[in-house]
Design a protein around this motif. Structure first.
Motif, PDB file in Angstrom:
ATOM      1  N   LEU A 228       0.093   3.230  -8.402  1.00 52.57           N
ATOM      2  CA  LEU A 228       0.972   4.029  -7.543  1.00 52.57           C
ATOM      3  C   LEU A 228       2.039   3.144  -6.910  1.00 52.57           C
ATOM      4  N   SER A 229       3.316   3.485  -7.148  1.00 52.57           N
ATOM      5  CA  SER A 229       4.431   2.712  -6.605  1.00 52.57           C
ATOM      6  C   SER A 229       5.451   3.654  -5.982  1.00 52.57           C
ATOM      7  N   ASP A 252      15.878   5.991  -2.286  1.00 52.23           N
ATOM      8  CA  ASP A 252      15.383   6.823  -3.380  1.00 52.23           C
ATOM      9  C   ASP A 252      14.118   7.590  -2.974  1.00 52.23           C
ATOM     10  N   GLY A 253      13.048   6.870  -2.666  1.00 47.98           N
ATOM     11  CA  GLY A 253      11.843   7.463  -2.119  1.00 47.98           C
ATOM     12  C   GLY A 253      10.956   8.205  -3.097  1.00 47.98           C
ATOM     13  N   ARG A 254      11.206   8.082  -4.404  1.00 49.97           N
ATOM     14  CA  ARG A 254      10.339   8.764  -5.366  1.00 49.97           C
ATOM     15  C   ARG A 254       9.051   7.969  -5.590  1.00 49.97           C
ATOM     16  N   ALA A 293       2.598  11.291  -3.245  1.00 47.78           N
ATOM     17  CA  ALA A 293       1.682  10.229  -2.819  1.00 47.78           C
ATOM     18  C   ALA A 293       0.286  10.782  -2.582  1.00 47.78           C
ATOM     19  N   ALA A 294       0.196  11.961  -1.942  1.00 44.81           N
ATOM     20  CA  ALA A 294      -1.107  12.562  -1.670  1.00 44.81           C
ATOM     21  C   ALA A 294      -1.828  12.929  -2.964  1.00 44.81           C
ATOM     22  N   LYS A 299      -6.379  11.271  -6.717  1.00 48.09           N
ATOM     23  CA  LYS A 299      -6.935  10.791  -7.988  1.00 48.09           C
ATOM     24  C   LYS A 299      -7.737   9.507  -7.796  1.00 48.09           C
ATOM     25  N   LEU A 300      -7.314   8.704  -6.829  1.00 42.97           N
ATOM     26  CA  LEU A 300      -7.987   7.425  -6.606  1.00 42.97           C
ATOM     27  C   LEU A 300      -9.300   7.582  -5.843  1.00 42.97           C
TER      28      LEU A 300
END
Length: 487
Positions: A228-229, A252-254, A293-294, A299-300
């Protein structure tokens, strides 16, 4: 160490906000967008922060010789000598060092740091006549003044660029190598040494500009955890508004998944206006970034297991077949998982809303006894909506309240304990989920961030009226910061 990194980051942010777009691109690059992370600073507030942070930064970064080495990696070849500068480490700094940040003209910023007295160690390699090596260098400045003049413009349509005019003024400058330094001084005077430093800076700025205007969309990916980045690259040029004392920026923030090499959301094209008569410095994060992000975090960390003795009696009563299989003294464990395409929305009315959560519940059971093992008993599928979640920060205290969950479309998907009498599964699991969320609300209603670290508690008095709220604006999370000396 973390405090040092935080202060250093604060200084970097102030410099970052002093970008100028210069002729580093052959052609303008189209496509500027406000971005998923938007923000604006009051220059007067940045000046207040600089006046407060610069002396503290000197103390925490370099006081007592505890600072981490700063990588330089610069080489210079002159007539009869070669110089390589690898790292720089400050040993002491004058506690009276001051900093300020002021407007210069209509679109310029002056960052000034004055009254620096420091003793530094430089990991340097000097070869006299390209043969005789000399290692190590001590440098001492008295009353060093650094002035960084930076102008801002909007020449290019997307990427900010740095144009830095650096000035060094000092009362006294002395340096020496650890061994036979007088020989080196014959070849390398004090003025020559400082000119080498000043020559190295434009090269570093040019490299940074090249990185900023790179057409590679993945240039600014910052890893959060595992695959995740987040893309923290600029989505628009830095914009100045001297009349209102403002600097605007957009990132950007994606969110990017490096395993499947795909972005999970798009860049926002809606510019957020500042809240009037609110915090000096205001930031907005689009809900798509938080949602992406959530989803990745789910998934983690999912599935999760819950083994709570208080559930045993409840499960046995509501599903008596469990007692028939494992006995009234049996133990039960619940495992929960969700789909990863749920919806997360931010709104003034509800705060955070989590909807369309496809959940799976597995109940494991085992008989009492030392050698008994859990085995899968029953599985259920359902839809869960939690429309009201309030999480905000006031005075560095996190306040949390999770609203009631609504469960629909619950049904039994498998059973290894025989036929089960159908019940109102929606009501059962809704009660179960709300029981646990109520525990969270009671046990974690308030969490004081200041208790995590003594330095945070010490510094917290300098930023009163700090707020992070998730329900101030539709589709955006808001962060506002007012410094203690702001008007």
């Amino acid at each position: 160490i973390e405090m040092k990194k935080g202060i250093l980051f604060l200084l970097v942010v102030m410099l970052f906000c002093s970008y100028r777009q210069v002729a580093a691109l052959e052609e303008p690059i189209l496509g500027a967008k406000p971005g998923n992370i938007q923000g604006s600073f009051l220059v007067s507030s940045l000046d207040n922060i600089a006046q407060f942070a610069v002396p503290i930064a000197g103390y925490y970064l370099w006081g007592g010789g505890t600072g981490e080495p700063i990588a330089i990696n610069f080489s210079y070849i002159g007539i009869g000598f070669t110089v390589q500068v690898r790292t720089l480490k400050f040993k002491t700094i004058d506690p009276l060092t001051q900093g300020s940040l002021k407007w210069h003209g209509d679109s310029g910023i002056n960052l000034t740091i004055t009254n620096i007295t420091c003793d530094a160690h430089v990991d340097v390699r000097v070869w006299l006549l390209y043969i005789f090596p000399m290692w190590g260098l001590r440098i001492r400045f008295s009353d060093l003044n650094v002035t960084a003049l930076v102008d801002l413009s909007e020449k290019y349509n997307r990427f900010p660029q740095i144009d830095l005019d650096l000035g060094l003024d000092y009362k006294k400058f002395d340096w020496n190598f650890f061994i036979v330094g007088w020989i080196v001084k014959i070849f390398l005077s004090s003025d020559k040494l400082l000119s080498l430093v000043l020559k190295a800076i434009p090269g570093a700025i040019t490299s940074l500009n090249g990185m900023l205007n790179s057409n590679n969309p993945d240039q600014f990916l910052v890893n959060i955890m595992q695959d995740l980045s987040a893309n923290v690259g600029p989505s628009m040029p830095i914009v100045t508004d001297k009349e209102n004392d403002l600097i605007w920026f957009g990132l950007d923030g994606r969110i990017y998944n490096s395993t499947i090499e795909t972005y999970s959301n798009e860049i926002s094209q809606v510019q957020q206006e500042r809240f009037p008569r609110a915090h000096s410095n205001q930031f907005f994060v689009h809900q798509s970034t938080i949602q992406a992000a959530a989803r990745s975090l789910s998934k983690l960390y999912l599935p999760i297991s819950l083994e709570d003795p208080s559930f045993n009696q409840l499960l046995g009563i509501y599903i008596p077949e469990l007692f028939e299989k494992y006995g009234s003294k049996g133990s039960f464990k619940i495992e929960a998982d969700i789909n990863h395409d749920f919806d997360l929305n931010l709104s003034i009315e509800h705060g955070i809303s989590l909807t369309n959560i496809g959940a799976g519940i597995t109940i494991y059971g085992k008989k009492s006894g030392l050698f008994s093992k859990y085995e899968k008993a029953v599985t259920f599928s359902m839809n869960v909506d939690i429309e009201d979640v309030d999480v905000h920060i006031q005075e560095l205290v996190v306040h949390t309240n999770i609203g009631k969950a609504k469960v629909t479309n619950s049904f039994l998907t498998s059973s290894s304990i025989g036929n089960i009498v159908r019940n109102n599964w929606d009501q059962f699991f809704e009660s179960l989920i709300n029981f646990k969320t109520n525990e969270v609300n009671v046990n974690n209603k308030e969490f004081d961030i200041k208790k995590l670290d003594q330095q945070i508690e010490l510094s917290s008095g300098q930023i009163p009226n700090s707020t992070v709220a998730f329900n101030y604006r539709d589709e955006y999370m808001y962060l506002g910061i007012r410094f203690f000396s702001d008007d």
